[in-house]
Design a protein around this motif. Structure first.
Motif, PDB file in Angstrom:
ATOM      1  N   UNK A 228      30.368  -1.494  53.843  1.00  0.00           N
ATOM      2  CA  UNK A 228      30.443  -2.408  52.685  1.00  0.00           C
ATOM      3  C   UNK A 228      29.988  -3.780  53.153  1.00  0.00           C
ATOM      4  N   UNK A 229      28.661  -3.967  53.126  1.00  0.00           N
ATOM      5  CA  UNK A 229      28.077  -5.147  53.757  1.00  0.00           C
ATOM      6  C   UNK A 229      27.235  -5.978  52.804  1.00  0.00           C
TER       7      UNK A 229
ATOM      8  N   UNK B  34      32.166  -9.846  52.629  1.00  0.00           N
ATOM      9  CA  UNK B  34      33.375  -9.134  53.033  1.00  0.00           C
ATOM     10  C   UNK B  34      34.626 -10.000  52.845  1.00  0.00           C
TER      11      UNK B  34
ATOM     12  N   UNK C 268      22.737   1.137  57.975  1.00  0.00           N
ATOM     13  CA  UNK C 268      23.596   1.145  56.779  1.00  0.00           C
ATOM     14  C   UNK C 268      25.058   1.478  57.058  1.00  0.00           C
TER      15      UNK C 268
ATOM     16  N   UNK D  18      27.049 -11.184  55.293  1.00  0.00           N
ATOM     17  CA  UNK D  18      28.107 -10.222  55.627  1.00  0.00           C
ATOM     18  C   UNK D  18      29.473 -10.882  55.495  1.00  0.00           C
TER      19      UNK D  18
ATOM     20  N   UNK E  90      26.941  -4.556  63.254  1.00  0.00           N
ATOM     21  CA  UNK E  90      26.376  -4.846  61.939  1.00  0.00           C
ATOM     22  C   UNK E  90      24.907  -5.214  62.087  1.00  0.00           C
TER      23      UNK E  90
END
Lengths: 494, 500
Positions: free
Chosen positions: A330-331, A354, B99, A350, B94
């Motif tokens: 979930x970025x 978040x 993804x 990000x 990240x």
């Protein structure tokens, strides 16, 4: 038509089949209850009356054509909003997934639709299934339909499947899906006088279920009787090649093989679950459970699960560790919320996404999980927790050499008031003390309503079984159900 | 063992280079490691992305058996230990090309353990003897996507086609001591992968790329601090990167500096490396076992199938070409260098032997020489490759059989080949059409020889008196009379017999 909403899965299935009423009448009745209770209980994140009606019409048409109606033909259900439903918003009760409409259907929900069930709506839950009171939902907490005698204070419906439990108790649905990672089916069932079973890990496919902690997450049915749970579990379960942890086993005929005769069965009572300062009501309820199972023909023995006291800390290392990784997707890049401040680079996006998209409890668990997996701490926390997890599984394996099922309370207390534990995560986590060990060991476990507290609130008993022996669990559950004769329901105030 | 003597001459003396390589090889399979999405190269951006690759909520990985099989076969081809128990781990970080927010890899329990390969002696390259290079492990993992920074003035685009494609990471021991050895290692590894069929080895398409670990030390001294140069995608670049990086490190050390353990990038335009990130900014990847995947347990039957499916490998094939087919070491080397060449040669050899009615060993030299000196030369001139050759090995075999049977002469065969390359016609048809058949009938040749000898009785006398050089004259006369179509070997034999 309101009496239709008193019916459970078996009664609706049989009634529709017999032509006592139509599936559409059933759907209409529940749709009306859902709409009427939404403001007061907030059990659903969204209602989907058109889906329930559509499925009901299909069932009625099949009946008219003389076709098989399926295991759940004509039964409208609530779907916990952790299951991806095609083109219907799926949020895990989070802001970060608000508005997300999957273009796929989870295996479990698809199985249920294939069995003839229809969807009343997406049920509220603790955000990403992290919580024991439904207070972590981005969409507002669910209010339990139950109230303490002589009090109007709002109570927690339990969590994380609190929308499911509240909707069942309030007769907004005859059955609902739940998911259980550390007790998320059993604890809310206990708090609301409903029945729920977490099957053996791998029975129900996790494909299309928003992941919390992959090695623990397991879907299961919640309903108002053992038989209803058995029916619904048959419809939900089954091997799924899309889930590498799915059990490649046939689905037993749990409903047909239900039997409350426990002759020849041995029930284990784990002495470590009898804790200092335990609520006297809970102790009495547990003793009552022992008497009922003896009455059903079972032999009752004391057993030992020596690593029980390490279960909770172990769980609160493993579950957050997995969650911290599972929630990395979930970025803000591909779907869901994106918060892109002016001049932000990728890292900024990000962080902003978040920060805005996750609630406090989710952030807490991501932080815990990130910490326990980080270099220098991994061995002390994660590796150690995995070892303890193995020991806990071995405890159960050893105990099951002597007994067939284990009886324990589901929760240490009856439902608490909303806000009571919200600032104290540790006492909130203690709610899972009896439910977490079975989760860590991947064992089937269910909660059956067994009585009322002195405040008039439901209390549940938990049965834990051997791996793959849902039948043994359901049978013991049925024996208690028949003896407890739990018919209490919340007085309608909404 | 004679060690390589590759040394860097610094101002303060000699330096030895220590090299280890991590080669990422894309597994040849139609589908990705954990999703059913396709893996074709060069597809439209984001056209080969499944729900799993895009990391949609609730999606789960399921291992692709073919990728596992190929990794096991590769391990077997480098004589490595195959781990019946292996496990997938998550490597968490990240980035927009990732993804899931983690890469599924195998840190703790790789599928393939210790193995090795041998690089061959190459005097010119400074490799005096065959050298065994240790391979520490092979693990399988997911590839990441690709960011495109040149599509928009202020935004980067991401192409997820490569996300989840299966890679084998083949980790060598730090056993190489010169750029040439590293180059030979990559070439040999590529050769083996192509033989096994587990990777197409197309380095220019990114199917194979190397992370190059380099450090320098005084000869035989303590190991120095290493740097890792990422994603180098040709054998030549690997060698360049090492040369540049080693000299850079020597310069740093000799000017009193320290080598920083860091990740570097290779710039093919300048042949140099530059810093990407140092150890201090290195990620904490928080590796842990992927809870979505069970440990991988390999059954004996599966391993047996993998082993049975292995082809003859380059070293064995080269030895067989030398020992059984009697080819020179050079020819054997050339023919086995690439699996496609070897395959072509073996069809050619089989067809030649069959058509000529001879054992393969009897026509192997002829076939090898023809392929290497005739066909390669001709294809080179045409600027084409063996793969695209208009002459198939079957057609080549038919041509060679005509020579072996004495139907046409070697010189006529050259003519035939030229026509075959132009038209793609069968050799026999060309020989027929062009009248290139040679006369091997002893009766006909004897008659011609008798005529020639009778007409040149004086020269026969001189020959018999000892002027043996006249033999060539008789041959020439006979061939001339036969319009060049006499089988020279038969002509020679008959003349020798008649002249005594």
């Amino acid at each position: 038509m309101t009496e239709l909403t008193e019916l459970g899965v078996a009664a609706i299935r049989d009634g529709v089949k017999a032509g006592d009423f139509t599936a559409v009448e059933v759907a209409d009745a529940f749709n009306a209850n859902v709409a009427a209770a939404q403001e007061a209980l907030n059990a659903f994140i969204i209602a989907t009356p058109e889906k329930a009606t559509e499925a009901a019409k299909a069932t009625d048409a099949r009946r008219a054509a003389g076709e098989d109606l399926g295991k759940m033909g004509g039964v409208p259900i609530g779907m916990k909003d952790l299951f991806a439903t095609f083109d219907v918003q799926t949020t895990a009760a989070s802001h970060i997934l608000e508005g997300f409409k999957p273009q796929y259907e989870s295996t479990v929900s698809q199985n249920l639709w294939n069995a003839g069930a229809g969807m009343l709506g997406k049920l509220n839950l603790d955000q990403f299934a992290m919580g024991s009171s439904n207070e972590t939902s981005y969409f507002g907490n669910v209010i339990s339909p139950w109230r303490k005698a002589g009090s109007n204070a709002p109570l927690a419906p339990g969590g994380s499947s609190g929308g499911s439990s509240a909707a069942l108790a309030a007769r907004l649905c005859p059955a609902a899906t739940g998911t259980d990672t550390g007790g998320s089916i059993r604890q809310p069932a206990a708090f609301t006088g409903t029945t729920g079973i977490k099957p053996t890990y791998g029975r129900c496919s996790r494909w299309g279920v928003v992941a919390f902690a992959s090695s623990l997450d397991q879907a299961g049915p919640m309903a108002r009787s053992t038989q209803d749970c058995a029916i619904m579990l048959e419809a939900m379960a089954g091997f799924d090649p899309k889930d590498a942890t799915s059990l490649e086993l046939p689905v037993p005929n749990w409903e047909a093989l239900l039997s409350a005769d426990l002759s020849g069965k041995t029930v284990g009572i784990p002495r470590e679950y009898r804790m200092d300062g335990m609520d006297a009501e809970i102790v009495a309820l547990w003793d009552q459970g022992v008497a009922w199972l003896k009455d059903a023909g079972a032999k009752v023995i004391d057993i030992s699960l020596p690593h029980t006291k390490y279960a909770l800390p172990t769980y609160y290392i493993i579950a957050p560790a997995e969650a911290s990784s599972n929630l990395a997707r979930y970025d803000g890049v591909r779907y869901g919320l994106r918060d892109l401040p002016d001049g932000a680079n990728l890292q900024d996006m990000y962080a902003a996404t978040r920060a805005a998209g996750f609630g406090a409890e989710v952030k807490r668990r991501i932080l815990i999980g990130t910490y326990v997996l980080s270099a220098g701490f991994y061995d002390a926390y994660y590796t150690q927790a995995q070892k303890v997890r193995t020991l806990i599984s071995q405890d159960f394996a050893k105990a099951f050499e002597e007994c067939d099922v284990i009886l324990a309370p589901t929760t240490p207390t009856a439902a608490f008031a909303l806000g009571e534990n919200v600032d104290d995560p540790l006492s909130m986590y203690l709610n899972d003390v009896f439910s977490v060990p079975a989760s860590l060991a991947g064992l089937p476990a269910m909660s059956v309503p067994a009585g009322l507290s002195k405040d008039g609130l439901p209390l549940g008993l938990q049965i834990i079984g051997k791996a793959f022996d849902e039948q043994g669990v359901l049978n013991a559950g049925l024996a208690i159900e028949q003896r407890a004769q739990f018919t209490a329901k919340p007085e309608k105030w909404w | 063992m004679t060690e390589t003597t590759y040394r860097i001459q610094g101002a303060s003396g000699e330096w030895e280079v220590v090299i280890g390589l991590e080669v990422h090889a894309q597994v040849s399979s139609n589908a990705k490691l954990f999703s059913g999405a396709a893996t074709a190269f060069g597809a439209e951006p984001n056209s080969q992305v499944s729900l799993i690759d895009a990391a949609m909520p609730g999606m789960l990985p399921v291992p692709n058996k073919e990728c596992i099989r190929q990794a096991v076969r590769t391990g077997m081809a480098i004589n490595a230990e195959i781990n019946k128990y292996s496990r997938f781990d998550r490597k968490n970080y990240f980035y927009a090309d990732l993804p899931q927010g983690y890469q599924i890899s195998q840190l703790y329990h790789p599928i393939v353990g210790e193995g090795s390969l041998t690089i061959e002696a190459d005097e010119k390259a400074g490799i005096p003897e065959d050298k065994v290079i240790g391979i520490e492990r092979i693990h399988v993992e997911q590839d990441a996507g690709k960011l495109m920074h040149d599509q928009h003035p202020t935004m980067s685009y991401v192409d997820l086609n490569r996300v989840g494609v299966a890679l084998m990471e083949i980790v060598s021991r730090p056993d190489m001591r010169s750029p040439a050895e590293a180059g030979a290692y990559v070439s040999k590894l590529r050769q083996i992968l192509r033989y096994v069929g587990s990777c197409d080895g197309n380095m220019d398409q990114g199917s194979m790329r190397a992370d190059v670990n380099v450090s320098v030390r005084r000869p035989g001294g303590e190991l120095g601090t290493r740097t890792e140069t990422k994603n180098v995608n040709s054998v030549r670049f690997v060698m360049q990167a090492i040369e540049h990086e080693a000299s850079r490190q020597v310069d740093v050390l000799e000017s009193g500096g320290k080598i920083v353990q860091e990740t570097r990038l290779f710039d093919p335009n300048t042949g140099s490396t530059r810093s990407m990130r140092s150890k201090e900014d290195a990620h904490d990847y928080r590796y842990f076992p992927d809870p979505d995947l069970l440990p991988l347990i390999l059954e004996d039957a599966f391993l047996e199938d993998c082993r049975a499916s292995l082809p003859e490998l380059p070293d064995a094939k080269k030895a067989r070409y030398e020992n059984e087919l009697g080819l020179s070491a050079y020819n054997a080397q050339v023919l086995t260098a690439d699996v496609d060449t070897a395959r072509w040669f073996e069809v050619l050899l089989g067809e030649t032997a069959k058509a000529a009615g001879k054992a393969p060993a009897e026509v192997s030299k002829q076939a090898a020489n023809w392929l290497i000196s005739e066909l390669f030369g001709a294809l080179n001139k045409l600027g084409t490759s063996l793969e695209e050759s208009p002459v198939t090995p079957e057609k080549g075999g038919a041509l060679l059989a005509l020579i072996a049977k004495g139907t046409i002469s070697g010189s006529a065969a050259k003519q035939v080949l030229e026509i075959m390359l132009e038209t793609g016609d069968e050799a026999e048809a060309i020989v027929e059409r062009e009248g290139l058949k040679q006369e091997s009938d002893t009766g006909a040749i004897e008659a011609e020889v008798d005529t020639i000898l009778a007409a040149n009785a004086d020269k026969v006398e001189q020959y018999k008196a000892g002027k043996v050089a006249l033999f060539g004259f008789f041959v020439g006369q006979t061939m001339k009379a036969m319009k060049g179509k006499g089988n020279p070997q038969v002509v020679n034999e008959i003349l020798k017999a008649k002249l005594g």
